[in-house]
Design an enzyme around this catalytic site. Structure first.
Site: not given
Length: 640
Positions: A451, A54-55, A340, A445, A50
């Site tokens: 991010l 992150a990756g 959310r 979340r 990925g």
């Protein structure tokens, strides 16, 4: 309790979290972790799957530290990872606005926003590192928005009463990913990172109890090969596309994580899925994905529906007194910036009452008339212009003159592979970062935190913790493993069915089952029905699916078929997880567990734990990691 669907195993615990004050635990862990000297790093190989935030950041940082890194992605370029689609911003406790923000407040807001279903230690570390992320990205040249005087600008996001979200118009993910991408390209040029594009991970190689490599398929030539390393890092994102219609890119899938799960990695909280409240509504059966409208729009946009049912007048013709600004009415303290999960359920409720707008009554208005009158059109355009343009291109309606129509859609998954404080899964040598793990967000979340987590894991956490494992390496070479042969046999089985239904028709039907019974509202009856329907559909898939072509060249139908097979198994586990958790919390809303005014009702006595599931080939096994709260006491989550 639906015991017949699963069995319960031993409890698990995160043994890597240090003791002591929460403010010092990350420093304590960094000091206690074993180090690898520079000469030995050159002997160690790490696979990173990925290339999103992150990756990409992990591969770049590990390469810069001196490890030999092999990076894999199924896209034709690392910068096409789905992180590039993130719009609204990234949270950080910088307190530039002097509005009362702090590391502790970001920690508190995140634990509360996750409905008290996350680990305190992980969340506090995330809040601590947030301030470093902004400095890192500014140094890379990320063009964050700035105020007139040149200082970095911030705005508000859901679940917070401070302005801590840094942004680059509506393209924050793109700009952050380009920053990580240039760091990655620098290491590719330096020779520390080998980049393998158009390669999809199809299985995990476990040897002597350790993760030692992956099996990949070259998506252009069809070649299946085994790739080896001393450790494997999965940064492969979430599994929202199990619903078929989501805001995720069409290529997003669960295969890498699910194949690791089948090899022994526990999968945690799969039923925790996030429904984003501001998306362009479904317009017809022709659609294959949905489009996100950034949460940042709720800074200045006001959400409303007509007071009366079945009011088909144009929004401009509905007087102010006949509009219901329902979020402002129900949650006056936070208004349109509630989290959310709450905003999504509120939208569903008013549409269920018959007050929804647009085709099928599945929509609510997001209106910028007040903001345009207060700030002026140019100021609104400067903040949201690219988002307004995107909306107009898709719907043919101009948000400057007509309110947007929005409706909730699947966007993110809080569940993922179980990891400890070091981000290591239950298979030694397998590390999982970003959305692919479960660690930081609990049952919901907060906006602009994805991010933050991706870059925290990639730039700062993993590079400090993976060395503790690799200090024992290099490990003996892997000999015969047989996994590549298993993958080839699996592909051949898909090609051999030669039925009369397309892969996408099965995926769409599976997604509809999940949306109907494991979406915004779940019930005991509905979840049991879904499990039966999923089993029947999976059996039909293996009788009737048609995968044209061969496995020896580019074959996107074959790619999708393999992913849908894994979605079937995941969907069943999601429903079992949702069925066993009879409470409501965050994005998991059980209709049987709600307060008198329709809010989620937790059951801390029985469900204050992480549900980590073990794959057995038969009934899954539930392992519980009990959560403790020493700094933020669980309470009824109120945004009123």
């Amino acid at each position: 309790m639906p015991d017949r669907l699963f069995t319960e195993g031993d409890e698990i615990a995160d043994t890597k979290t240090p003791s002591g004050p929460i403010e010092t635990r990350w420093d304590t862990r960094r000091f206690s972790a074993k180090l690898v000297n520079p000469a030995n790093k050159r002997k160690l190989t790490v696979i990173v799957v990925g290339t999103g935030l992150a990756g990409g950041s992990a591969a770049a940082t590990l390469g810069e530290l001196g490890y030999r890194v092999k990076s894999y992605c199924y896209q034709d370029s690392p910068r096409r990872a789905h992180s590039i689609a993130a719009q609204g911003g990234i949270n950080a406790a910088k307190n530039y606005r002097n509005d009362g923000d702090s590391i502790h407040r970001l920690f508190y807001d995140t634990v509360k926003g996750g409905d008290f279903r996350s680990r305190e230690s992980n969340v506090h570390r995330l809040a601590q590192i947030s301030v470093q992320i902004i400095d890192q990205c500014v140094a890379q040249g990320v063009p964050f928005a700035r105020e007139y005087g040149g200082l970095l600008d911030t705005r508000s996001f859901g679940g917070a009463q401070v302005s801590r979200t840094f942004y680059a118009r509506g393209q924050t993910g793109q700009q952050l990913l380009l920053g990580a991408y240039q760091a990655l390209e620098r290491q590719i040029s330096a020779g520390t990172v080998q980049m393998h594009t158009r390669h999809e991970m199809l299985d995990l190689i476990v040897a002597d109890g350790r993760a030692r490599g992956i099996v990949v398929r070259d998506l252009v030539t069809g070649e299946v090969s085994a790739e080896f390393a001393d450790a494997v890092v999965l940064a492969t994102g979430g599994y929202g596309n199990v619903f078929f219609l989501s805001t995720n890119a069409k290529g997003c899938n669960v295969t890498a994580s699910w194949r690791a799960h089948r090899r022994g990695a526990l999968f945690a909280n799969p039923c925790y899925t996030q429904i984003h409240p501001t998306c362009i509504p479904v317009s017809g059966e022709h659609q294959s994905k949905l489009t996100l409208m950034s949460e940042s729009l709720r800074n200045d946009g006001r959400v409303w529906v007509p007071v009366s049912k079945d009011d088909n007048r144009a929004p401009q013709d509905i007087p102010e007194g006949e509009r219901d600004y329902y979020l402002e009415r129900l949650y006056p303290a936070f208004g349109n910036l509630v989290p959310r999960d709450i905003a999504s359920r509120a939208a569903k409720n008013v549409c269920d009452e018959g007050r929804g707008v647009g085709p099928g009554g599945l929509g609510v208005y997001l209106d910028f008339a007040d903001a345009i009158a207060r700030l002026g059109r140019d100021a609104v355009d400067a903040k949201y212009g690219n988002l307004f343009q995107m909306y107009e291109r898709i719907t043919g309606e101009d948000p400057f003159t007509t309110p947007m129509r929005i409706y909730p859609a699947v966007h993110y998954t809080m569940g993922g592979l179980w990891v400890d404080y070091d981000l290591q899964a239950t298979i030694p040598g397998l590390f999982v970062i970003g959305e692919a793990n479960f660690s930081d967000h609990g049952a919901n979340r907060l906006g602009a935190s994805a991010l933050m987590q991706g870059l925290a894991d990639g730039y700062f956490v993993l590079p400090n913790t993976i060395g503790d494992y690799l200090a024992a390496g290099p490990f003996p070479p892997v000999t015969d493993h047989g996994v590549a042969g298993e993958v080839r046999a699996r592909l051949a089985k898909l090609l051999a069915v030669q039925g009369d239904r397309t892969v996408d028709s099965f995926h769409r039907e599976l997604g509809q089952i999940m949306w109907d019974y494991c979406g915004m509202e779940r019930t005991d009856t509905g979840l049991r029905k879904a499990i039966t329907l999923i089993g029947d559909l999976r059996e039909e898939f293996w009788r009737r699916v048609n995968v044209p072509g061969s496995g020896d060249d580019l074959n996107q139908s074959l790619e999708r078929a393999g992913r849908v097979v894994d979605f079937f198994e995941l969907a069943e586990l999601m429903c079992i997880d949702a069925l066993h958790r009879t409470e409501s919390c965050g994005g998991h809303f059980r209709a049987e567990s709600q307060t008198a005014d329709g809010e989620a009702q937790r059951d801390d006595e029985h469900f204050s734990y992480v549900a980590a599931w073990e794959h057995t080939g038969g009934k899954p096994v539930l392992h519980k990691e009990h959560l403790t709260f020493d700094y933020v006491q669980p309470s009824t989550r109120s945004y009123k």
